[in-house]
Write an enzyme that holds these catalytic residues in place. Structure first.
Site, short mmCIF file in Angstrom:
data_model
loop_
_atom_site.label_atom_id
_atom_site.label_comp_id
_atom_site.label_asym_id
_atom_site.label_seq_id
_atom_site.Cartn_x
_atom_site.Cartn_y
_atom_site.Cartn_z
N HIS A 188 33.94 105.43 20.63
CA HIS A 188 33.01 104.93 21.47
C HIS A 188 32.07 105.90 22.22
O HIS A 188 31.28 105.44 22.93
CB HIS A 188 33.68 103.86 22.45
N ASP A 238 25.61 109.64 27.06
CA ASP A 238 26.25 108.23 27.11
C ASP A 238 26.54 107.82 25.49
O ASP A 238 25.62 107.87 24.89
CB ASP A 238 25.71 107.28 27.67
C1 GDG Z 1 32.32 103.65 26.62
C2 GDG Z 1 31.25 104.48 26.49
C3 GDG Z 1 29.95 102.61 25.26
C4 GDG Z 1 30.97 97.99 35.30
N1 GDG Z 1 30.89 97.77 36.55
C5 GDG Z 1 31.35 96.62 36.56
C6 GDG Z 1 31.34 96.20 35.41
N2 GDG Z 1 31.12 97.26 34.53
C7 GDG Z 1 31.24 96.86 33.19
C8 GDG Z 1 29.76 96.76 32.62
C9 GDG Z 1 30.01 97.14 31.17
C10 GDG Z 1 31.15 98.10 31.16
O1 GDG Z 1 31.79 98.11 32.37
C11 GDG Z 1 30.63 99.58 31.15
O2 GDG Z 1 30.14 99.77 29.72
P1 GDG Z 1 29.32 101.23 29.52
O3 GDG Z 1 28.98 101.09 27.87
O4 GDG Z 1 27.94 101.17 30.45
O5 GDG Z 1 30.24 102.38 29.62
P2 GDG Z 1 31.67 102.97 29.55
O6 GDG Z 1 32.94 102.22 30.57
O7 GDG Z 1 31.66 104.45 29.94
O8 GDG Z 1 31.98 102.67 27.92
C12 GDG Z 1 29.81 103.67 26.50
C13 GDG Z 1 31.07 101.86 25.46
O9 GDG Z 1 32.17 102.61 25.82
C14 GDG Z 1 31.37 100.78 24.32
O10 GDG Z 1 31.72 101.46 23.28
O11 GDG Z 1 28.71 101.94 25.37
O12 GDG Z 1 28.96 104.85 25.81
O13 GDG Z 1 31.33 105.39 27.42
O14 GDG Z 1 30.40 96.13 30.22
O15 GDG Z 1 29.16 95.48 32.93
N3 GDG Z 1 31.69 94.99 35.27
C15 GDG Z 1 32.09 94.10 36.28
N4 GDG Z 1 32.27 94.44 37.64
C16 GDG Z 1 31.59 95.81 37.67
O16 GDG Z 1 31.58 96.39 39.00
N5 GDG Z 1 32.43 92.74 36.03
#
Ligand code: GDG
Length: 460
Positions: free
Chosen positions: A162, A369
């Site tokens: 990921h 990212d």
């Molecule tokens: C890893 C990789 C890759 C965040 N704050 C809240 C909340 N979130 C949710 C977001 C989103 C998720 O968390 C974050 O996903 P990201 O993709 O932005 O980042 P990582 O957690 O670092 O994920 C990344 C991912 O895996 C998938 O393969 O895209 O690059 O680092 O869904 O919405 N959700 C809620 N409240 C919050 O305060 N409900």
């Protein structure tokens, strides 16, 4: 995937954290890309999801309408320290995001990583028979496929990585680089988000292990592994419907009222030094300094979800962000208007969608990212086809969201210029860009992504 076989998912973090309470066990949704993406899949097709938890246990989920089984493997305090805080968070995470200055290698931690991965492999074999599909996820579990294959050569094994896979000159600093590559090459199929990461992995396997590359196939130790790039999708339909609910609409109106006509910029991330939050605040500061006419006319709502607070680097980063928010607000607030509204907590999914809908601009500027789901979620919530995404060129998703304003997050001038461009973008141009991004996020949604993996074994 044929219906006779079951899916066995393996990941360090699962979709729920279970907390014992006086009235039984309470489940809380976890925040983070992987859990958000895979839950709808396993709820739909069923199977077993093996993750780590505070204590051992198996639960049918969701309890009232069981769709899949969640199995927790407990980690000892020593395992959690060595495998999770140590090797995963202080070695592999910074390594893969090309933050070599933050990398810490420790043999005892690697040994703990091996031990935990071996235990997860054993659990997967207890759940799966040869016809079942075992799908292992992410950098905490890179050795699991090796331990599975060692014990049962005929397993059907896939992996999804990921986070970024770094260029070879960075990856080769890992003392256990060969073991990690061999761990992954025990799979039939390995997926990365974008072609660059797949290429980096193939280069490393060829150079460091002597694997033979043939297009997207790698031959090593008598086995063949296919390496593909497929960026993870989101549940577009669910997000779009949530954004249209009357309750969401009501909350959006309320938020608009509170903003008094000001433009709202939103940033949402887990607390992490890779997400570029301090750098982004510098961009906002630079803009307000250079263009005083914009003072009082927009606010950044920065939501930072607590994460990995057992790691010193994360605690330090939090202090830095707190200070930076204080500095920008202290310099530019006029007592009524404040430039940065900062929430250091996690929001409910409904609240998050309301913020996405209210925000005119999403500021997504990680220093690096793997992909980034927040940008896709924002796009899916824009049911009126307007809104602007400002995106770091170092987020994997930049290749898919080409109509975003692309910026270099390391440059405060560049970030300030991107915000300025967004603040001035006419609605017609916003709609043109957003319509194209929405079409792509919708077409390449979570089902599209999953099908690319589940169908693999139907064709080999
Ligand atoms: C890893 C990789 C890759 C965040 N704050 C809240 C909340 N979130 C949710 C977001 C989103 C998720 O968390 C974050 O996903 P990201 O993709 O932005 O980042 P990582 O957690 O670092 O994920 C990344 C991912 O895996 C998938 O393969 O895209 O690059 O680092 O869904 O919405 N959700 C809620 N409240 C919050 O305060 N409900």
């Amino acid at each position: 995937m044929s219906h006779a076989s079951r899916l066995v998912l393996v990941s360090h973090r699962g979709p729920y954290v279970l907390r014992p309470t006086a009235r039984g066990v309470k489940r809380e949704r976890t925040i983070g890309g992987l859990a958000v993406a895979l839950l709808p899949l396993v709820e739909k097709i069923g199977g077993v999801w093996i993750t780590s938890g505070e204590s051992a246990g198996r639960y049918m989920m969701p309890p009232r309408k069981p769709r899949f089984e969640l199995r927790y493997l407990p980690l000892t305090a020593e395992q959690k320290q060595g495998f999770y805080y140590g090797l995963s968070n202080n070695a592999l995470w910074p390594l893969c995001h090309s933050f070599l200055g933050r990398v810490h290698y420790d043999l005892a931690e690697w040994n703990m990583y091996e031990q935990v991965n071996s235990e997860f492999a054993r659990a997967a074999l207890e759940e799966a028979d040869e016809a079942d599909l075992i799908w292992v996820h992410d950098y905490q579990m890179a050795r699991v496929p090796f331990f599975i294959r060692e014990r049962r050569s005929l397993s059907r094994l896939m992996f999804f990585w990921h986070i970024p896979f770094p260029p070879i000159e960075i990856f080769r600093t890992l003392p256990w680089r060969r073991a990690l590559l061999e761990g992954l090459l025990a799979c039939d199929l390995i997926g990365f988000h974008i072609p660059e990461y797949a290429r980096n992995f193939i280069d490393s396997a060829v150079e460091l292990l002597g694997a033979q590359a043939d297009g997207d196939f790698l031959h090593y130790a008598g086995r063949t592994t296919q390496v593909i790039a497929r960026p993870i999708g989101i549940d577009f339909a669910a997000m779009d419907s949530m954004a249209r609910l009357p309750q969401t609409e009501a909350r959006v109106q309320q938020l608009h009222g509170a903003l008094g006509g000001n433009t709202l910029i939103i940033g949402v991330e887990r607390m992490d030094y890779t997400k570029g939050i301090v750098e982004r605040l510098r961009g906002v500061e630079h803009l307000l300094e250079q263009h005083p006419g914009w003072r009082g006319r927009f606010s950044l709502m920065q939501i930072v979800t607590p994460s990995r607070d057992g790691v010193e680097a994360y605690r330090q980063k939090k202090r830095e962000i707190d200070e930076m928010v204080g500095r920008v607000n202290g310099r530019f607030s006029d007592g009524i208007w404040i430039p940065v509204r900062y929430q250091n907590r996690s929001l409910s999914p409904a609240e998050l969608v309301a913020y996405y809908r209210t925000a005119d601009i999403a500021l997504v500027t990680p220093l690096r990212d793997g992909l980034n789901l927040v940008a896709k979620e924002y796009v899916a919530s824009r049911i009126h086809n307007d809104g602007i995404v400002i995106l770091s060129e170092f987020a994997g998703v930049a290749g898919q969201l080409r109509e975003a304003i692309i910026t270099n997050p390391y440059s405060q001038e560049d970030v300030a210029a991107a915000i300025l461009q967004a603040l001035q973008m006419p609605k017609a141009e916003q709609r043109q860009r957003m319509a194209m991004m929405r079409a792509r996020v919708k077409a390449q949604d979570i089902r599209w992504w999953v099908d690319g993996f589940l169908n693999y074994f139907d064709h080999v």
